[in-house]
Design a protein around this motif. Sequence first.
Motif, PDB file in Angstrom:
ATOM      1  N   ARG A 266      21.095 -27.090  -2.210  1.00 18.80           N
ATOM      2  CA  ARG A 266      22.522 -27.027  -1.896  1.00 18.80           C
ATOM      3  C   ARG A 266      22.893 -25.652  -1.342  1.00 18.80           C
ATOM      4  NH1 ARG A 266      26.584 -30.411  -0.553  1.00 18.80           N
ATOM      5  NH2 ARG A 266      28.610 -29.569  -1.182  1.00 18.80           N
ATOM      6  N   TRP A 267      22.366 -24.621  -1.959  1.00 17.41           N
ATOM      7  CA  TRP A 267      22.631 -23.252  -1.510  1.00 17.41           C
ATOM      8  C   TRP A 267      22.091 -23.035  -0.097  1.00 17.41           C
ATOM      9  CZ3 TRP A 267      19.800 -18.320  -3.628  1.00 17.41           C
ATOM     10  CH2 TRP A 267      20.474 -17.174  -3.181  1.00 17.41           C
ATOM     11  N   LEU A 268      20.921 -23.610   0.185  1.00 20.22           N
ATOM     12  CA  LEU A 268      20.292 -23.439   1.484  1.00 20.22           C
ATOM     13  C   LEU A 268      20.963 -24.267   2.581  1.00 20.22           C
ATOM     14  CD1 LEU A 268      16.593 -23.467   0.258  1.00 20.22           C
ATOM     15  CD2 LEU A 268      17.698 -21.559   1.451  1.00 20.22           C
ATOM     16  N   GLY A 269      21.846 -25.177   2.193  1.00 21.37           N
ATOM     17  CA  GLY A 269      22.581 -25.956   3.181  1.00 21.37           C
ATOM     18  C   GLY A 269      21.973 -27.293   3.521  1.00 21.37           C
ATOM     19  N   VAL A 270      21.062 -27.786   2.681  1.00 19.51           N
ATOM     20  CA  VAL A 270      20.444 -29.085   2.926  1.00 19.51           C
ATOM     21  C   VAL A 270      21.416 -30.180   2.487  1.00 19.51           C
ATOM     22  CG1 VAL A 270      18.500 -30.584   2.329  1.00 19.51           C
ATOM     23  CG2 VAL A 270      18.158 -28.109   2.560  1.00 19.51           C
ATOM     24  N   GLY A 271      21.550 -31.234   3.312  1.00 11.49           N
ATOM     25  CA  GLY A 271      22.415 -32.314   2.857  1.00 11.49           C
ATOM     26  C   GLY A 271      22.879 -33.261   3.943  1.00 11.49           C
ATOM     27  N   ASP A 272      23.613 -32.766   4.946  1.00 11.45           N
ATOM     28  CA  ASP A 272      24.249 -33.678   5.897  1.00 11.45           C
ATOM     29  C   ASP A 272      23.579 -33.650   7.266  1.00 11.45           C
ATOM     30  OD1 ASP A 272      24.980 -31.139   6.621  1.00 11.45           O
ATOM     31  OD2 ASP A 272      27.069 -31.643   7.058  1.00 11.45           O
ATOM     32  N   GLN A 273      22.324 -33.199   7.347  1.00  8.49           N
ATOM     33  CA  GLN A 273      21.644 -33.137   8.628  1.00  8.49           C
ATOM     34  C   GLN A 273      21.216 -34.537   9.081  1.00  8.49           C
ATOM     35  OE1 GLN A 273      20.954 -30.869   6.108  1.00  8.49           O
ATOM     36  NE2 GLN A 273      22.200 -29.341   7.174  1.00  8.49           N
ATOM     37  N   MET A 274      21.208 -34.740  10.390  1.00 12.18           N
ATOM     38  CA  MET A 274      20.831 -36.027  10.961  1.00 12.18           C
ATOM     39  C   MET A 274      19.306 -36.183  10.958  1.00 12.18           C
ATOM     40  SD  MET A 274      23.390 -35.967  14.258  1.00 12.18           S
ATOM     41  CE  MET A 274      22.661 -37.447  14.955  1.00 12.18           C
ATOM     42  N   PRO A 275      18.788 -37.364  10.563  1.00 11.85           N
ATOM     43  CA  PRO A 275      17.335 -37.581  10.615  1.00 11.85           C
ATOM     44  C   PRO A 275      16.861 -37.697  12.055  1.00 11.85           C
ATOM     45  CG  PRO A 275      18.453 -39.599   9.992  1.00 11.85           C
ATOM     46  CD  PRO A 275      19.501 -38.527  10.018  1.00 11.85           C
ATOM     47  N   THR A 276      15.593 -37.331  12.273  1.00 13.84           N
ATOM     48  CA  THR A 276      15.035 -37.361  13.627  1.00 13.84           C
ATOM     49  C   THR A 276      14.163 -38.582  13.871  1.00 13.84           C
ATOM     50  OG1 THR A 276      13.096 -36.111  12.920  1.00 13.84           O
ATOM     51  CG2 THR A 276      15.000 -34.843  13.680  1.00 13.84           C
ATOM     52  N   GLU A 277      13.624 -39.172  12.806  1.00  7.35           N
ATOM     53  CA  GLU A 277      12.722 -40.333  12.891  1.00  7.35           C
ATOM     54  C   GLU A 277      11.454 -39.995  13.676  1.00  7.35           C
ATOM     55  OE1 GLU A 277      14.703 -43.878  14.140  1.00  7.35           O
ATOM     56  OE2 GLU A 277      16.263 -43.737  12.600  1.00  7.35           O
ATOM     57  N   PHE A 278      10.998 -38.745  13.572  1.00 12.69           N
ATOM     58  CA  PHE A 278       9.791 -38.323  14.267  1.00 12.69           C
ATOM     59  C   PHE A 278       8.555 -38.364  13.383  1.00 12.69           C
ATOM     60  CE2 PHE A 278      12.109 -35.418  17.540  1.00 12.69           C
ATOM     61  CZ  PHE A 278      12.481 -36.560  18.240  1.00 12.69           C
ATOM     62  N   PHE A 279       8.679 -38.784  12.135  1.00 10.81           N
ATOM     63  CA  PHE A 279       7.521 -38.726  11.239  1.00 10.81           C
ATOM     64  C   PHE A 279       6.349 -39.504  11.843  1.00 10.81           C
ATOM     65  CE2 PHE A 279       4.759 -40.387   7.942  1.00 10.81           C
ATOM     66  CZ  PHE A 279       4.477 -39.243   7.217  1.00 10.81           C
ATOM     67  N   GLY A 280       5.151 -38.903  11.784  1.00 13.53           N
ATOM     68  CA  GLY A 280       3.957 -39.518  12.345  1.00 13.53           C
ATOM     69  C   GLY A 280       3.621 -39.050  13.735  1.00 13.53           C
ATOM     70  N   ALA A 281       4.576 -38.417  14.426  1.00  9.64           N
ATOM     71  CA  ALA A 281       4.318 -37.938  15.786  1.00  9.64           C
ATOM     72  C   ALA A 281       3.458 -36.683  15.801  1.00  9.64           C
ATOM     73  CB  ALA A 281       5.632 -37.666  16.504  1.00  9.64           C
ATOM     74  N   PHE A 282       3.382 -35.982  14.675  1.00 10.32           N
ATOM     75  CA  PHE A 282       2.632 -34.729  14.602  1.00 10.32           C
ATOM     76  C   PHE A 282       1.543 -34.817  13.537  1.00 10.32           C
ATOM     77  CE2 PHE A 282       7.098 -33.820  15.686  1.00 10.32           C
ATOM     78  CZ  PHE A 282       6.926 -33.295  16.956  1.00 10.32           C
ATOM     79  N   ALA A 283       0.818 -35.923  13.522  1.00 11.55           N
ATOM     80  CA  ALA A 283      -0.187 -36.162  12.492  1.00 11.55           C
ATOM     81  C   ALA A 283      -1.472 -35.385  12.774  1.00 11.55           C
ATOM     82  CB  ALA A 283      -0.487 -37.656  12.396  1.00 11.55           C
ATOM     83  N   VAL A 284      -2.349 -35.352  11.773  1.00 16.03           N
ATOM     84  CA  VAL A 284      -3.647 -34.687  11.897  1.00 16.03           C
ATOM     85  C   VAL A 284      -4.648 -35.659  12.528  1.00 16.03           C
ATOM     86  CG1 VAL A 284      -5.587 -33.699  10.615  1.00 16.03           C
ATOM     87  CG2 VAL A 284      -3.242 -33.152   9.946  1.00 16.03           C
ATOM     88  N   PRO A 285      -5.321 -35.284  13.607  1.00 16.07           N
ATOM     89  CA  PRO A 285      -6.366 -36.142  14.167  1.00 16.07           C
ATOM     90  C   PRO A 285      -7.541 -36.271  13.197  1.00 16.07           C
ATOM     91  CG  PRO A 285      -5.706 -34.420  15.718  1.00 16.07           C
ATOM     92  CD  PRO A 285      -5.106 -34.070  14.397  1.00 16.07           C
TER      93      PRO A 285
END
Length: 552
Positions: A266-285
């Motif tokens: 909460r202090w760091l400002g995490v909370g209302d950011q929009m998701p990117t749906e990029f998970f898996g695009a930067f995986a380990v080969p």
Amino acid sequence: MNGAAHGAVARALRTPDRGEMSADVPRRWRARAGALLLPALLLLLPLAFYLALFQPATLDIGDVGWLIRGTDNGENALGAHAYWHDVHAGASLRTRLLNAPDGVPVLYTDSNPLAVLLAKPFAALLPADAQLVGPVLLLNLMLQALFAWALLRRHAPGPLALWAGVVLLAFPPTLANRFIHVNLMAHWTILAALWLFVDPARRDRWRWWAALIVATALIHSYLLVMVGALWGAALLDRFSRGSWPVRGQVLLAGTAMLAIVAVLARWLGVGDQMPTEFFGAFAVPIDALWNPHAGGLSRLAGQGPYDPAQWSEGFQYMGAGGLALVAVALLIARRHAAPAAMRETTDRLRALVPALGLLGLLSIWSAPLPAAVLHVLDPVRASGRLFWPIGYVLVFVALLAVYRLPARYAGPLLTLLVTVQAIDLAPMARAIRTTSADAASHRLWRRTLDPRWEMLIGRARSVAFMPGQPPRDLSLFQEVAWRAIDAGIPVTSVYAARISRQTAARLRGERQAFDRGALVPGRMYVLLPTASPPAGTTPLLLDGVPVIAPRP
């Protein structure tokens, strides 16, 4: 007094002869030299690694020009600059000089929240255009060496084997590859978590883990996920071994830690950011350990086909020396039994299997997932990074195997592997070092040389980029925003890791108003290539950039 007792007293009281006294002198000198050697090597090894990758001028806190050249490290410096110059920021870890009027958490400017927070009370004493990226990075490398030494010192058969092992464990290629985002070079947090985990006296002590997790949360969220996974493995192991009262304590400790992390988030400002749906695009080969996946990084390894996204975040190449270390360790482990203390350490590492298995699965996953799952995993969208703890454990276990050899064999062998690693990765080091070559010039501005920039910004009440997408010309944005912050003028956009829905809606509205010609009084507009001036306005050209001067 009997004869034996009398002889013991006499030996204790007699004056040492000259030969004995002279023999004590070398021992005393060796003891003093050993006491000085430890801090010297813990300073010199990280410094040598730093200077292999960066120009010495990057340690000058008054030299920031090399950073604001359109990189993530430039955003790091820019976010800190805005926070230190924002008189209303306080201890909020948020600045409204960027992305005004919404503001932006310094976490999402890729700044180091812990460093900028600690420096905030002394901001007035820093140079006007200060940067702590270089000094904080060197401090990270020193801590990296310290915790590598702490992990290895009990098991190394001799000093040469110990310090060669420290180099191989503390300075892998994956660490060097994070030069593009130096906050993520705080890998010492991973080594510190391993140090806590393998030490039976510290592993179950909540306060040690709490201190590490708080520090890690204030450095970077990805490192927090990795350290949190290792702490979770320690908690799970204690729960499975303990009695019911101990299990109750474990649940209480886990709940308290999660509450602390929630408050920090909460202090760091995490909370209302929009998701990117990029998970898996930067995986380990799958072949990442032995394939650099990019040309010009390795002198000894070949390069196969690669996806640039996988190289940037999925890079896990161990280096020729690291690969040879694993191969040699497998041979040694088959032929030489481990001492009891070493077996205890490797037995404790087995309890990490659940955590490392989860991190490994997340790091290599690239198959499609439902949108709801992608939203949940969005905080670790650059999932390839999650493999780092596995790489460190692999090198640690391999070094323990080599340490089964006597010192006269282990030391020269590991020194040879360090040499092979240095030869293999020399092209990578040279390529990284060119990215900070500009520091030697001590030149602040490269894109905004026209004196009218300072004059127009000084007349403005705010500065806006059209469209509000700084990555389209990030080096220009960073220089203009830096000038605006120096003048105390807010900038209406920012290049951030995440933006909120509120900010996205505001930027759309501002773009529509700009296209209609409804210009905000007192606002200076900087036009990027995709933006056209509204009808009836004639921009000025400053260094080839169209600018609409602020209107009354």
